[in-house]
Scaffold this motif. Structure first.
Motif, PDB file in Angstrom:
ATOM      1  N   GLU A 161      36.932 -84.024 -30.027  1.00  0.00           N
ATOM      2  CA  GLU A 161      36.269 -85.496 -30.041  1.00  0.00           C
ATOM      3  C   GLU A 161      36.438 -86.221 -28.533  1.00  0.00           C
ATOM      4  O   GLU A 161      35.765 -87.164 -28.248  1.00  0.00           O
ATOM      5  N   GLN A 162      37.223 -85.398 -27.642  1.00  0.00           N
ATOM      6  CA  GLN A 162      37.223 -86.145 -26.359  1.00  0.00           C
ATOM      7  C   GLN A 162      36.302 -85.697 -25.345  1.00  0.00           C
ATOM      8  O   GLN A 162      36.212 -84.510 -25.351  1.00  0.00           O
ATOM      9  N   THR A 163      35.802 -86.517 -24.306  1.00  0.00           N
ATOM     10  CA  THR A 163      34.930 -86.225 -23.426  1.00  0.00           C
ATOM     11  C   THR A 163      35.798 -86.518 -22.183  1.00  0.00           C
ATOM     12  O   THR A 163      35.818 -87.641 -21.931  1.00  0.00           O
ATOM     13  N   PRO A 164      36.061 -85.693 -21.430  1.00  0.00           N
ATOM     14  CA  PRO A 164      36.786 -86.367 -20.131  1.00  0.00           C
ATOM     15  C   PRO A 164      35.842 -86.740 -18.930  1.00  0.00           C
ATOM     16  O   PRO A 164      34.791 -86.351 -19.030  1.00  0.00           O
ATOM     17  N   HIS A 165      36.401 -87.823 -18.506  1.00  0.00           N
ATOM     18  CA  HIS A 165      35.691 -88.401 -17.623  1.00  0.00           C
ATOM     19  C   HIS A 165      36.566 -89.087 -16.679  1.00  0.00           C
ATOM     20  O   HIS A 165      37.874 -89.345 -16.837  1.00  0.00           O
ATOM     21  N   VAL A 166      36.015 -89.826 -15.563  1.00  0.00           N
ATOM     22  CA  VAL A 166      36.836 -90.232 -14.353  1.00  0.00           C
ATOM     23  C   VAL A 166      35.922 -91.768 -14.222  1.00  0.00           C
ATOM     24  O   VAL A 166      34.738 -91.726 -14.088  1.00  0.00           O
ATOM     25  N   ALA A 167      36.674 -92.744 -14.449  1.00  0.00           N
ATOM     26  CA  ALA A 167      35.994 -94.412 -14.172  1.00  0.00           C
ATOM     27  C   ALA A 167      36.273 -94.537 -12.800  1.00  0.00           C
ATOM     28  O   ALA A 167      37.285 -94.680 -12.347  1.00  0.00           O
ATOM     29  N   GLU A 168      35.322 -94.784 -11.822  1.00  0.00           N
ATOM     30  CA  GLU A 168      35.295 -95.301 -10.583  1.00  0.00           C
ATOM     31  C   GLU A 168      34.679 -96.792 -10.479  1.00  0.00           C
ATOM     32  O   GLU A 168      34.062 -97.328 -11.378  1.00  0.00           O
ATOM     33  N   GLU A 169      34.843 -97.416  -9.339  1.00  0.00           N
ATOM     34  CA  GLU A 169      33.938 -98.850  -9.168  1.00  0.00           C
ATOM     35  C   GLU A 169      33.001 -98.547  -9.623  1.00  0.00           C
ATOM     36  O   GLU A 169      32.373 -99.684  -9.954  1.00  0.00           O
ATOM     37  N   ASN A 170      31.864 -97.917  -8.970  1.00  0.00           N
ATOM     38  CA  ASN A 170      30.527 -98.029  -8.997  1.00  0.00           C
ATOM     39  C   ASN A 170      29.855 -96.932  -9.768  1.00  0.00           C
ATOM     40  O   ASN A 170      28.683 -96.708  -9.718  1.00  0.00           O
ATOM     41  N   ARG A 171      30.862 -95.933 -10.547  1.00  0.00           N
ATOM     42  CA  ARG A 171      30.254 -94.986 -11.169  1.00  0.00           C
ATOM     43  C   ARG A 171      31.259 -94.259 -12.037  1.00  0.00           C
ATOM     44  O   ARG A 171      32.486 -94.368 -11.947  1.00  0.00           O
ATOM     45  N   MET A 172      30.824 -93.833 -13.066  1.00  0.00           N
ATOM     46  CA  MET A 172      31.489 -93.065 -13.859  1.00  0.00           C
ATOM     47  C   MET A 172      31.253 -91.527 -14.167  1.00  0.00           C
ATOM     48  O   MET A 172      29.806 -90.976 -14.050  1.00  0.00           O
TER      49      MET A 172
END
Length: 183
Positions: A130-141
């Motif tokens: 159920e998990q989708t790996p992601h990286v949250a940055e200031e101006n983008r994901m």
């Protein structure tokens, strides 16, 4: 993300150590999983803007890296994921990189031989449940998307009846999406 940051992120989330290389100007990582399936993931596709934005304020660009898993060689998996990336890049932002998008002709563009799959479907990765790996940055994901390869019949169901119907039928049939030689 810069390439080094992407490479680090991929090394942290993947269940096998990726061998990163450059193929025809694109960066891709490959590995063999414990169960023998090949894994391939782009390592620079997040530089491609396919037009997606977050809904929250302030809005941020949504980018992705693409991956495939399959019972094929690492080279075939890499060819498929790079072909899918090329199809999206060739669309010039007119085709969003998001779950539910059908990618016609990816198998042919990848030069796949001796397989029954010819087309692609973007979906949330199956590798993490159920998990989708992601990286949250200031101006983008940046998040991970999986390219699932489809037969001609499966692709036509997706086109004619919709991706939700296609996915229900695949589940009911017990289709092994990692088997690129399935009927």
């Amino acid at each position: 993300m810069q390439f080094e940051e992407t490479a680090f992120w991929l090394s942290e989330i993947m269940p096998a150590q990726l061998e990163l290389r450059q193929v025809n100007g694109a960066r891709v990582g490959t590995a063999t999983l414990d169960d023998g399936r090949a894994l391939a993931a782009t390592a620079d596709f997040s530089d491609t803007d396919t037009g997606l934005m977050t809904d929250d304020e302030p809005q941020r660009d949504v980018r992705c890296e693409l991956m495939v898993t399959a019972q094929v060689s690492e080279a075939e998996a890499a060819s498929a994921v790079l072909a899918a990336a090329a199809v999206l890049q060739g669309a010039g932002g007119m085709v969003p990189a998001r779950p539910g998008i059908l990618l016609p002709g990816v198998g042919g563009a990848a030069g796949l031989i001796g397989v029954s799959v010819a087309h692609g479907l973007l979906m949330a990765p199956r590798l993490w449940g159920e998990q989708t790996p992601h990286v949250a940055e200031e101006n983008r994901m940046t998040l991970m998307l999986e390219v699932v390869m489809l037969t001609e019949e499966e692709y036509q169901i997706g086109v004619q009846s919709g991706v939700d119907t296609l996915l229900r039928r695949l589940r009911r049939r017990g289709a092994d999406l990692d088997d690129w030689r399935r009927e």
